[in-house]
Design a protein around this motif. Structure first.
Motif, mmCIF file in Angstrom:
data_model
loop_
_atom_site.group_PDB
_atom_site.id
_atom_site.type_symbol
_atom_site.label_atom_id
_atom_site.label_comp_id
_atom_site.label_asym_id
_atom_site.label_seq_id
_atom_site.Cartn_x
_atom_site.Cartn_y
_atom_site.Cartn_z
ATOM 1 N N HIS A 253 0.849 -1.168 0.000
ATOM 2 C CA HIS A 253 0.000 0.000 0.000
ATOM 3 C C HIS A 253 0.894 1.230 0.000
ATOM 4 C CE1 HIS A 253 -3.006 2.742 1.730
ATOM 5 N NE2 HIS A 253 -3.876 1.951 1.155
ATOM 6 N N PHE B 1 1.703 -6.792 -2.951
ATOM 7 C CA PHE B 1 0.664 -7.113 -3.921
ATOM 8 C C PHE B 1 1.236 -7.929 -5.067
ATOM 9 C CE2 PHE B 1 -0.840 -3.173 -1.931
ATOM 10 C CZ PHE B 1 -2.120 -3.557 -1.560
ATOM 11 N N TRP C 165 -0.367 -5.973 -10.220
ATOM 12 C CA TRP C 165 -1.050 -4.836 -9.593
ATOM 13 C C TRP C 165 -0.107 -3.651 -9.390
ATOM 14 C CZ3 TRP C 165 -4.471 -6.721 -4.947
ATOM 15 C CH2 TRP C 165 -5.495 -7.537 -5.422
#
Length: 109
Positions: free
Chosen positions: A1, A50, A54
């Motif tokens: 993130h 991820f 992505w």
């Protein structure tokens, strides 16, 4: 993130049209005051958390992200602002070293 990175104040990832893949993710990042993260550093950070497909193909830096009066991100405005980002280069955007080619978009019928 991206928001977990210590040098990122704000971030958004939007789908941008891509000639070869239909759409690919683009990260728009507002660096934390006094910091200058680079795109590869942020891509590595995301890749740790991820799947590689992505991971945004590119990162652009901004002073702020567009928001509504209630504070929500204006993703439509971000997409419009950066709509030609991948079209600007006639080749595919650079990928992280060792990253696989993204999967082609699913055919719809």
């Amino acid at each position: 993130h991206l928001m977990d990175h210590p040098h990122v104040a704000e971030a958004a990832v939007v789908a941008i049209a891509h000639e070869r893949w239909g759409e690919r993710p683009l990260a728009v990042v507002v660096p934390r005051a006094g910091h200058s993260p680079d795109a590869a550093e942020l891509q590595r950070h995301v890749a740790e958390r991820f799947p590689k497909w992505w991971v945004p193909d590119d990162v652009v830096f901004a002073e702020s992200l567009p928001r509504t009066a209630t504070g929500k991100l204006r993703k439509i405005e971000l997409r419009a602002t950066h709509a030609e980002h991948y079209a600007a280069s006639h080749d595919s955007p650079p990928r992280m070293a060792g990253a696989p080619e993204p999967a082609p978009p699913l055919a719809t019928s």
